[in-house]
Every structure is written in structure tokens, then in C-alpha cells.
Motif scaffolding. Structure first.
Motif, short mmCIF file in Angstrom:
data_model
loop_
_atom_site.label_atom_id
_atom_site.label_comp_id
_atom_site.label_asym_id
_atom_site.label_seq_id
_atom_site.Cartn_x
_atom_site.Cartn_y
_atom_site.Cartn_z
N VAL A 1 12.90 0.28 2.94
CA VAL A 1 11.90 -0.11 3.64
C VAL A 1 11.93 -1.72 3.82
CG1 VAL A 1 9.20 -0.29 4.14
CG2 VAL A 1 10.30 1.65 3.23
N LEU A 2 12.05 -2.08 5.33
CA LEU A 2 12.12 -3.65 5.64
C LEU A 2 10.67 -4.29 5.87
CD1 LEU A 2 15.05 -3.23 8.15
CD2 LEU A 2 15.17 -3.53 5.88
N TYR A 3 9.88 -3.66 6.41
CA TYR A 3 8.47 -4.00 6.50
C TYR A 3 7.48 -2.90 6.72
CZ TYR A 3 8.78 -3.80 11.67
OH TYR A 3 8.94 -3.13 12.96
N LEU A 4 6.32 -3.36 6.53
CA LEU A 4 5.45 -2.32 6.79
C LEU A 4 4.04 -2.80 7.34
CD1 LEU A 4 5.59 -2.00 3.03
CD2 LEU A 4 5.08 0.49 3.97
N ARG A 5 3.43 -2.04 8.53
CA ARG A 5 2.75 -2.75 9.41
C ARG A 5 1.45 -1.85 9.38
NH1 ARG A 5 5.48 -4.21 14.41
NH2 ARG A 5 5.66 -6.51 13.40
N ALA A 6 0.31 -2.16 9.46
CA ALA A 6 -0.83 -1.48 9.35
C ALA A 6 -1.16 -1.37 10.88
CB ALA A 6 -2.00 -2.04 8.69
N GLU A 7 -1.67 -0.17 11.27
CA GLU A 7 -2.12 0.18 12.63
C GLU A 7 -3.07 1.25 12.62
OE1 GLU A 7 1.48 1.31 14.81
OE2 GLU A 7 2.41 -0.38 14.48
N LEU A 8 -4.33 0.74 13.05
CA LEU A 8 -5.51 1.78 12.88
C LEU A 8 -5.69 2.22 11.45
CD1 LEU A 8 -5.01 3.28 16.57
CD2 LEU A 8 -6.41 1.57 15.82
N LYS A 9 -5.66 3.74 11.48
CA LYS A 9 -5.99 4.26 9.98
C LYS A 9 -4.57 4.37 9.49
CE LYS A 9 -9.90 6.66 11.57
NZ LYS A 9 -10.74 7.93 11.39
N TYR A 10 -3.32 4.06 9.73
CA TYR A 10 -1.96 4.39 9.16
C TYR A 10 -1.42 3.11 9.10
CZ TYR A 10 -3.39 9.04 10.82
OH TYR A 10 -4.12 10.13 11.07
N HIS B 1 0.79 -11.55 7.19
CA HIS B 1 -0.74 -11.52 7.51
C HIS B 1 -1.41 -10.50 7.34
CE1 HIS B 1 0.16 -8.95 11.05
NE2 HIS B 1 1.59 -9.57 11.02
N ARG B 2 -2.58 -10.42 7.66
CA ARG B 2 -3.29 -9.13 7.38
C ARG B 2 -2.95 -7.71 7.69
NH1 ARG B 2 -7.18 -7.37 10.93
NH2 ARG B 2 -7.00 -8.56 13.08
N ASN B 3 -2.04 -7.51 8.54
CA ASN B 3 -1.48 -6.14 8.94
C ASN B 3 -0.10 -6.20 8.70
OD1 ASN B 3 -4.10 -5.44 10.06
ND2 ASN B 3 -3.69 -6.41 12.08
N CYS B 4 0.58 -6.75 7.82
CA CYS B 4 2.11 -7.05 7.62
C CYS B 4 2.51 -7.45 6.54
CB CYS B 4 2.87 -7.67 8.94
SG CYS B 4 4.67 -7.50 8.87
N LEU B 5 3.42 -6.53 5.93
CA LEU B 5 4.12 -6.75 4.63
C LEU B 5 5.64 -6.70 4.96
CD1 LEU B 5 2.32 -4.62 1.70
CD2 LEU B 5 1.80 -6.90 2.45
N VAL B 6 6.34 -7.53 4.32
CA VAL B 6 7.86 -7.50 4.40
C VAL B 6 8.57 -7.58 2.99
CG1 VAL B 6 8.18 -10.10 4.45
CG2 VAL B 6 9.78 -8.69 5.93
N ALA B 7 9.63 -6.80 3.10
CA ALA B 7 10.23 -6.69 1.96
C ALA B 7 10.91 -7.86 1.63
CB ALA B 7 11.34 -5.56 1.95
N LEU B 8 10.82 -8.58 0.30
CA LEU B 8 11.63 -9.78 0.11
C LEU B 8 13.21 -9.86 0.42
CD1 LEU B 8 9.50 -10.85 -3.08
CD2 LEU B 8 9.79 -12.22 -0.77
N ALA B 9 13.59 -8.59 0.16
CA ALA B 9 15.08 -8.34 0.05
C ALA B 9 15.63 -8.35 1.78
CB ALA B 9 15.50 -7.26 -0.64
N ALA B 10 14.75 -7.97 2.57
CA ALA B 10 15.02 -7.86 3.97
C ALA B 10 14.81 -9.30 4.71
CB ALA B 10 14.26 -6.93 4.49
N VAL B 11 14.42 -10.49 4.06
CA VAL B 11 14.15 -11.59 4.76
C VAL B 11 15.52 -12.39 4.84
CG1 VAL B 11 12.74 -13.91 4.83
CG2 VAL B 11 11.65 -11.61 4.19
#
Length: 268
Positions: A168-177, A208-218
Motif C-alpha cells: 500500500v502506497l497511500y490511504l485516503r479517507a472518502e466518506l465512510k470508507y 493531512h486529515r484525509n490521507c496517510l502515505v507509506a514512508l517507504a513510498a515517498v
């Protein structure tokens, strides 16, 4: 004198999951020994949680007998993925460690069996399964986990699709998912971003409040200017920072609030 209740005639379909072949063989034999008292059918045997989930794609199962400590995917992570199925099987943990067994029974499983497993205890566990097929709570399983999961899971058409956390490179919150992005595609997770951040503090960094990034992907960061458009032209606004990824052309914006923490985490 009270007469013993007759055994149920419905055979429970049982999946045995243990990384040690002798332990799997013993449970298989014990299931045969208690068959007259607790009718059952062996649905399959697996050496870890990943194998078990693959078997469950083709085999209907009523109960899973799962060792807690296993390589690749242990019993607790397996249970967390099973809980996402529309009709999860009952769970009985099998362990050689008392401290795990008591916690497992109180929090997450229908019953637990201590190794070496005895026939009568196995029969009692199957009887409890018949009486109480309640799936474990996700929150309880999270507290029972010893370390980080190796996979996220997506319920898709009645089966579990595993997504390796390392991909997983990053995760982004969208509505309930939450959308998990790998180099290949996106997956929709039924999880909260804050819970993922708490579980993987060394793997994912909040941008930011809606996004996490994998440190290894930066791959790096770059200054970018925001623009606010007007019909008569565009004015350049205050510049901000964007994270560049190693495997995707996308740029992920960093909020001003998170920039100090991002800069520190990346050693900038």
C-alpha cells in the motif's frame, strides 16, 4: 438420575489451521474420535491464515480451529479477516500459552483449547459452537493482536481479498470508507483512517486529515503553488508542499498543519 442429551445429528464442518503438521494430524484424529458425540466433517487443513482464507473460498465451514502463533498470518489476524465475511464461521483458538488462551476466550473466541488438546475438551468446544455461533468483535480482536497485521482485507463477493500492507502506497479517507492505493489498483477498506494510523505508526505518515502515505513510498517533496482562478486571470497563492511517490505519478498535498511533522519524519 438425569439422562444425557442426545448428540446433534448435524455435522459441523471444521477447518483446522496450525503451522505444525503433527498438531494438525492430532486435531484431525481427535475430530474422528469425538464424531459420535459431536458429529463433524473435516473441511480442510491449513498451515497458516493465508492458506485458510484460500480454502474458505471453495469450502463452506462452520467452525475454525486456529492456532494463535503461526508464521505468515497468525490466528488473531486470521480471525480479524474472518470477521469481515457476511457469515463468519465460529472461532476456537488453539494454543500452548495460557495467557493467550484466557484472553482469547474472554475477548474473541467461542472457546479455546490448550495444547495438548484432549478429546473431551474438543467435544465441549464443538458443543459450545453449536450453542453460540457469535462472531468475534473487531475491537476485541484488535486488542488481542500481538503485532501489526500483514494484510488488509476486502470482502468481495462472499470471499476475502487480501491486500499486503507492504504494497500500500497511500490511504485516503472518502466518506465512510478508506481507499488503499497500491501500484496496481485501488481497494476500498471498511476501516477508519485513524485506526490504521494507530496500528501502523512506523509505516504510515499522516499528510493531512484525509490521507496517510507509506514512508517507504515517498520519493521526495516538492514545493507547489496553489492558484485561485478568476475570469480576468489567475493569482498565485501561498505555496505549499506535495509528496512525490516512487511508483505513481500522483502528488499528495501536505496540509500546513502537518508539514512540520512530515518534514521531521522525512528528515528534511
Amino acid at each position: 438420575m438425569n439422562e444425557a442429551a442426545p448428540p446433534s445429528t448435524e455435522a459441523l464442518r471444521v477447518l483446522v489451521v496450525d503451522d505444525e503438521a503433527p498438531a494438525r494430524a492430532r486435531l484431525r484424529d481427535l475430530l474422528g474420535d469425538v464424531g459420535a458425540q459431536q458429529p463433524n466433517a473435516l473441511a480442510g487443513m491449513a498451515s497458516n491464515g493465508v492458506e485458510a482464507l484460500r480454502l474458505l473460498e471453495d469450502a463452506a465451514v462452520d467452525v475454525v480451529l486456529a492456532d494463535i502463533r503461526m508464521p505468515v498470518m497468525d490466528g488473531v489476524e486470521l480471525a480479524r479477516h474472518l470477521a469481515r465475511l457476511p457469515a463468519p464461521p465460529a472461532l476456537v483458538f488453539v494454543t500452548a500459552y495460557d495467557q493467550y488462551a484466557v484472553q482469547a476466550f474472554e475477548l474473541a473466541a467461542v472457546d479455546y483449547l490448550l495444547k495438548p488438546v484432549r478429546a473431551q475438551r474438543l467435544a465441549e468446544a464443538l458443543e459450545r459452537v453449536r450453542a453460540r455461533r457469535v462472531p468475534p468483535a473487531a475491537e476485541a480482536l484488535a486488542t488481542l493482536a500481538v503485532g501489526e497485521r500483514g494484510h488488509f482485507s476486502v470482502a468481495e463477493r462472499g470471499r476475502i481479498l487480501l491486500v499486503p500492507v507492504a504494497e500500500v502506497l497511500y490511504l485516503r479517507a472518502e466518506l465512510k470508507y478508506v481507499t488503499a492505493r497500491t501500484a496496481a489498483r485501488e481497494y476500498v477498506l471498511d476501516e477508519a483512517l485513524v485506526q490504521i494510523e494507530q496500528e501502523f505508526p512506523r509505516r504510515f505518515l499522516r499528510l493531512h486529515r484525509n490521507c496517510l502515505v507509506a514512508l517507504a513510498a515517498v520519493a521526495g517533496v516538492e514545493r507547489a503553488a496553489e492558484r485561485d482562478g478568476h475570469k480576468d486571470g489567475e493569482r498565485e497563492a501561498e505555496p505549499h508542499w506535495e509528496v512525490l511517490l516512487r511508483e505513481l505519478p500522483e502528488r499528495l498535498p501536505v496540509s500546513r498543519r502537518q508539514w512540520p511533522a512530515v518534514r521531521q519524519a522525512l528528515g528534511l
